[in-house]
Write an enzyme that holds these catalytic residues in place. Sequence first.
Site, PDB file in Angstrom:
ATOM      1  NE  ARG A 119      -0.224  -0.102   4.947  1.00  0.00           N
ATOM      2  CZ  ARG A 119      -0.642   0.173   6.159  1.00  0.00           C
ATOM      3  NH1 ARG A 119      -1.850   0.653   6.353  1.00  0.00           N
ATOM      4  NH2 ARG A 119       0.126  -0.015   7.208  1.00  0.00           N
ATOM      5  CD  GLU A 158       0.207   5.866   9.131  1.00  0.00           C
ATOM      6  OE1 GLU A 158       0.808   4.934   8.567  1.00  0.00           O
ATOM      7  OE2 GLU A 158       0.146   5.975  10.365  1.00  0.00           O
ATOM      8  CB  CYS A 168       8.099  11.686 -10.300  1.00  0.00           C
ATOM      9  SG  CYS A 168       6.530  11.074  -9.645  1.00  0.00           S
ATOM     10  CD  GLU A 322      -3.878   4.537  11.989  1.00  0.00           C
ATOM     11  OE1 GLU A 322      -2.902   3.849  12.355  1.00  0.00           O
ATOM     12  OE2 GLU A 322      -4.139   4.773  10.801  1.00  0.00           O
ATOM     13  CD1 TRP A 330       2.925  -1.879  13.406  1.00  0.00           C
ATOM     14  CD2 TRP A 330       4.716  -0.600  13.788  1.00  0.00           C
ATOM     15  NE1 TRP A 330       2.472  -0.659  13.853  1.00  0.00           N
ATOM     16  CE2 TRP A 330       3.539   0.149  14.092  1.00  0.00           C
ATOM     17  CE3 TRP A 330       5.959   0.004  13.954  1.00  0.00           C
ATOM     18  CZ2 TRP A 330       3.587   1.464  14.561  1.00  0.00           C
ATOM     19  CZ3 TRP A 330       5.996   1.310  14.426  1.00  0.00           C
ATOM     20  CH2 TRP A 330       4.813   2.022  14.713  1.00  0.00           C
ATOM     21  CE  LYS A 371      -2.156 -14.270  10.901  1.00  0.00           C
ATOM     22  NZ  LYS A 371      -1.245 -13.692   9.888  1.00  0.00           N
ATOM     23  CG  PHE A 372      -1.093 -11.701  15.618  1.00  0.00           C
ATOM     24  CD1 PHE A 372      -2.097 -12.464  16.216  1.00  0.00           C
ATOM     25  CD2 PHE A 372      -0.312 -12.283  14.638  1.00  0.00           C
ATOM     26  CE1 PHE A 372      -2.295 -13.789  15.850  1.00  0.00           C
ATOM     27  CE2 PHE A 372      -0.498 -13.606  14.272  1.00  0.00           C
ATOM     28  CZ  PHE A 372      -1.498 -14.370  14.870  1.00  0.00           C
ATOM     29  CG  HIS A 373      -1.928  -3.241  15.196  1.00  0.00           C
ATOM     30  ND1 HIS A 373      -2.811  -2.392  15.829  1.00  0.00           N
ATOM     31  CD2 HIS A 373      -0.769  -2.558  15.088  1.00  0.00           C
ATOM     32  CE1 HIS A 373      -2.194  -1.243  16.069  1.00  0.00           C
ATOM     33  NE2 HIS A 373      -0.959  -1.319  15.631  1.00  0.00           N
TER      34      HIS A 373
HETATM   35  C1  GLA Z   1      -0.491   2.847  10.626  1.00  0.00           C
HETATM   36  C2  GLA Z   1      -1.542   2.688   9.564  1.00  0.00           C
HETATM   37  C3  GLA Z   1      -2.593   1.694   9.900  1.00  0.00           C
HETATM   38  C4  GLA Z   1      -1.985   0.485  10.560  1.00  0.00           C
HETATM   39  C5  GLA Z   1      -1.285   0.966  11.805  1.00  0.00           C
HETATM   40  C6  GLA Z   1      -0.828  -0.121  12.732  1.00  0.00           C
HETATM   41  O1  GLA Z   1      -0.722   3.867  11.496  1.00  0.00           O
HETATM   42  O2  GLA Z   1      -2.167   3.892   9.215  1.00  0.00           O
HETATM   43  O3  GLA Z   1      -3.281   1.339   8.721  1.00  0.00           O
HETATM   44  O4  GLA Z   1      -1.122  -0.146   9.679  1.00  0.00           O
HETATM   45  O5  GLA Z   1      -0.193   1.724  11.395  1.00  0.00           O
HETATM   46  O6  GLA Z   1       0.237  -0.863  12.279  1.00  0.00           O
END
Ligand code: GLA
Length: 688
Positions: A119, A158, A168, A322, A330, A371-373
Amino acid sequence: MSKLKKTFTTQAKFMLHGGDYNPDQWLDRPDILMDDIELMQLSKTNTFSLGIFAWSTLEPEEGVYHFEWLDEAIDNIYRIGGRVILATPSGARPAWMSQKYPEVLRVNASRVKQLPGGRHNHCFTSEIYREKTQKMNRLLAERYGDHPALLMWHISNEYGGGCHCENCQGAFRNWLKEKYHHDIKLLNDAWWSPFWSHIFNDWSQIESPSPIGENAVHGLNLDWRRFVTDQTISFFENEIVPLKELTPDIPITTNFMADTHDLIPFQGLDYSKFAKHLDVISWDAYPAWHNDWESTADLAVKVGFINDLYRSLKQQPFLLMESTPSAVNWHRVNKAKRPGMHLLSSMQMIAHGSDSILYFQWRKSRGSSEKFHGAVVDHDNSADNRVFQEVTKVGETLQQLSHVVGTNRSADVAILYDWDNHWALEDAQGFGLETKRYPQTLHQHYRPFWEQDIPVDVITKEQDFSPYKLLIVPMLYLVSEQTISRLKTFVAGGGTLVMTYISGIVNEYDLTYMGGWPQDLQGIFGMKPVETDTLYPADRNYVNYQNKLYGLQDYATVIENQSAQTEGLYQEDFYAHTPAVTSHRYKQGKTYYIGARLHDNFHKDFYQTLISELSLAPVFAVQHEEGVSVQVRQSEEKDFIFIMNFTEVEQQITLETTVKDTATEKELAGEITLAKYEVKIVEKEKAH
Ligand code: GLA
Ligand code: GLA
């Protein structure tokens, strides 16, 4: 005083609690979607950010749209009294788009075209991507613009990174032509091009910095970073065209970031520029609480600092877009927040100016990368676990804080942070390659005020300096003549200015000032720095300041005194017994120059002197030991006081005046005990 007026940055008059909600992951589980509605209520969450990564569900094939699931999600949320922050989905593309229009894919600095996947990896210049995002955003605004649940727009996700594709490169060259008035000689002058035979005679010869090409022309590096900011803003501006047109009253934000380690401001974009294009600042905070390299209070200082920076970008409340109620996925080690930490860390955000506690994500994914966040709802799909309970507690607390919404903070002290300076300083070959530590140096100067509960604004260079009694500009290596002249005006008008080693070295082109330190700086400081000595870790030197010896490390500036007063003297080396710290009166104001990177005990004592001299004081006085922080949100009528224990032990504190406990509405005075990680929120009417 104007700062104390309530500023509602969203239309909500309540604290937002909730976060990224991704029903698009669960469309074949209607049972889960039903559970969500119940769990939203049980967790006392009220606001949900939808559609952030939903493009492949919203438009599964080019021109084929599915909005029903989103209609239903928004309606269901509204039915239970909830609100929605609606995202534009440009943070991630559907596969069909990359396949059909490869130009949307990014090319990295090594000139490797990226494959689809991941992404945040699109080209910001691509006309096709711009067209596609604008079209999607128009459909969203047409469909949901009037929905009563819609609180604000969350643009993309983000933003970050740059693309080095041919489009570019073309945009960069055009940007340079504008900047250098179509005169390549001006660019060559600014980049000091004769060095290593780098004179360009045609714009087409210029390439963005690359590990396989040019990376040593510092003026180019700096211009590229500025271009990336401008190009990202231009992409963002393109995204919001239909939103501004169809929903002019719905505020717009995009979520900012900070580095996890030391919570330093995100380096990919100059947020001080971006802020001007947003209605509300929001950011994603993931401090590594309970880590093994610093105390909880040490980390709390850094959280305070970055919040004070992001709040000061617009001098209004911001949103925590967030966070995690427990672990992230991570960090090197993904440690669960200990009991009590979630409430404490959330209230710290509110205390420094947030009007929300939002999470990524509201429900944990079943598969794929995150999946573990930590989330509000775990894989157990239950309201019974510890984390859910702690989230609920935060929700209950936020319900008691609706009067805090829209209130701000006022400060007499400002510390200056500058992205251009940070970039140029890090890029500079010289000094200590590993010891520049610009943001960490700012933390050092912020800390004494945090410890004494004296509010600080962390401002950027274009902001008004005049409201402050004290302005601290550590390591301002890159500073334009214009900023120097504004600093001079600030001091002339009665301000106190503190500057340090490695300041005033280059101008906004990253060209050094010729003929020694800028005359204007010499004038206001009454001295000039003539050499910067860089120390090895084992080198020892000391400064005698007010008859006490303070250790120093990394940097020591040799100073030639003109008309300044010597405040501190070096003890060792060829500059022993020469000034290390000086002060100087200039017109109505005063300046201090700190020539060496002195240890924390120096800052404590040095700023204590200034605190007394300038009568700086906490908004609300509480006696406490180290590790307790008192931060205040203010309205014209009331102060809301957050007393936070960032230590692992019980703390005795003493309130100097009677206040009301916001939770119990009981009066509180005198000695109080705070448990480990406890936060007390109290309020006090303003004396009129
Ligand atoms: C970032 C992203 C989210 C997610 C979080 C948690 O802030 O914006 O989509 O990936 O990290 O890892
Ligand atoms: C080498 C090179 C010089 C210069 C110096 C100092 O000796 O020949 O051009 O780069 O290093 O860095």
